[in-house]
Design a protein around this motif. Sequence first.
Motif, PDB file in Angstrom:
ATOM      1  N   PHE A  31       0.840  -1.200   0.000  1.00 25.87           N
ATOM      2  CA  PHE A  31       0.000   0.000   0.000  1.00 25.87           C
ATOM      3  C   PHE A  31       0.875   1.251   0.000  1.00 25.87           C
ATOM      4  CE2 PHE A  31      -2.229   3.410   2.187  1.00 25.87           C
ATOM      5  CZ  PHE A  31      -3.482   3.405   1.588  1.00 25.87           C
ATOM      6  N   ALA A  32       1.949   1.225   0.806  1.00 24.26           N
ATOM      7  CA  ALA A  32       2.847   2.383   0.889  1.00 24.26           C
ATOM      8  C   ALA A  32       3.518   2.662  -0.452  1.00 24.26           C
ATOM      9  CB  ALA A  32       3.898   2.160   1.969  1.00 24.26           C
ATOM     10  N   LEU A  35       0.936   4.375  -2.530  1.00 21.03           N
ATOM     11  CA  LEU A  35       0.712   5.741  -2.060  1.00 21.03           C
ATOM     12  C   LEU A  35       1.838   6.664  -2.513  1.00 21.03           C
ATOM     13  CD1 LEU A  35      -1.072   7.582  -0.266  1.00 21.03           C
ATOM     14  CD2 LEU A  35       0.421   6.967   1.647  1.00 21.03           C
ATOM     15  N   VAL A  39       1.533   9.806  -5.149  1.00 20.89           N
ATOM     16  CA  VAL A  39       1.916  11.179  -4.813  1.00 20.89           C
ATOM     17  C   VAL A  39       2.988  11.687  -5.776  1.00 20.89           C
ATOM     18  CG1 VAL A  39       3.076  12.617  -3.085  1.00 20.89           C
ATOM     19  CG2 VAL A  39       1.287  11.005  -2.377  1.00 20.89           C
ATOM     20  N   GLY A 151      -3.799   2.509  -2.463  1.00 17.21           N
ATOM     21  CA  GLY A 151      -2.805   3.503  -2.064  1.00 17.21           C
ATOM     22  C   GLY A 151      -2.452   4.426  -3.215  1.00 17.21           C
ATOM     23  N   TYR A 152      -2.350   3.842  -4.400  1.00 14.17           N
ATOM     24  CA  TYR A 152      -2.010   4.617  -5.589  1.00 14.17           C
ATOM     25  C   TYR A 152      -3.092   5.654  -5.888  1.00 14.17           C
ATOM     26  CZ  TYR A 152      -0.431   5.478 -10.406  1.00 14.17           C
ATOM     27  OH  TYR A 152       0.032   6.070 -11.566  1.00 14.17           O
ATOM     28  N   LEU A 154      -5.336   6.855  -3.809  1.00 13.88           N
ATOM     29  CA  LEU A 154      -5.376   7.835  -2.725  1.00 13.88           C
ATOM     30  C   LEU A 154      -4.295   8.891  -2.920  1.00 13.88           C
ATOM     31  CD1 LEU A 154      -6.447   8.855  -0.025  1.00 13.88           C
ATOM     32  CD2 LEU A 154      -4.899   7.231   1.119  1.00 13.88           C
ATOM     33  N   GLY A 155      -3.083   8.449  -3.219  1.00 11.11           N
ATOM     34  CA  GLY A 155      -1.978   9.388  -3.445  1.00 11.11           C
ATOM     35  C   GLY A 155      -2.242  10.303  -4.618  1.00 11.11           C
TER      36      GLY A 155
END
Length: 213
Positions: A31-32, A35, A39, A151-152, A154-155
């Motif tokens: 997930f990180a 994210l 971003v 995550g992608y 969301l970022g």
Amino acid sequence: MKKLLIATGLAGLATPALAHHPLGGMEMTTFAHGLLSGVGHPVLGFDHLFFVVAMGIAAAFTGRALTAPLAYLAAMVAGVLLTTTGLTLPLAEAVIAVSLLALGGLVLSGRAVSAPVAMTLFAGFGLFHGSAFGAAMASAEASAAAIVLPGYLLGLAAVQYVIAVAAGLLARRAGDSAAAIQPRLAGAVVAGVGLFLTLETLEGAAFAALGWG
């Protein structure tokens, strides 16, 4: 606005390689990872960054600085999801180049458009920006895609919303109308980048047609 112009100019120094590989091409498995890639991609990808800045400025003069960019974000997410399911939109890079030219030209013109018109433009181009963003998911393991993709997204959504709203607020502080010189200068920068990318795309297509590519 001077800071905005400097920031957008410096963003143009980002290379295409960085724009498509915010994690240096590293395989995404968490997930990180998703994210951070979400971003980094719009920030390092100067074509996306310039579009989002112009969108934020245009949105600010519709009277819906906080809500109009949501039309872009919704369409952008849809474009990402389409690409990750194998439905890549054709000519995405060419349309992205035209999107900078069109939206930059709109801001340069000094005309404020209605919120429905602006949001329609944002959403239409957002699909193609999302399609390009979706291609980055190719570096995620298939087994990890369900973890990486949230995550992608969301970022992607968070950073672009912040950039758009910040650009709009700066534009409104610099000038009280779309016809003010500072927002129009920012539009000129974006339109100029869009023109360059459009001509580059046309040149590549012409060389390919002649068998020179």
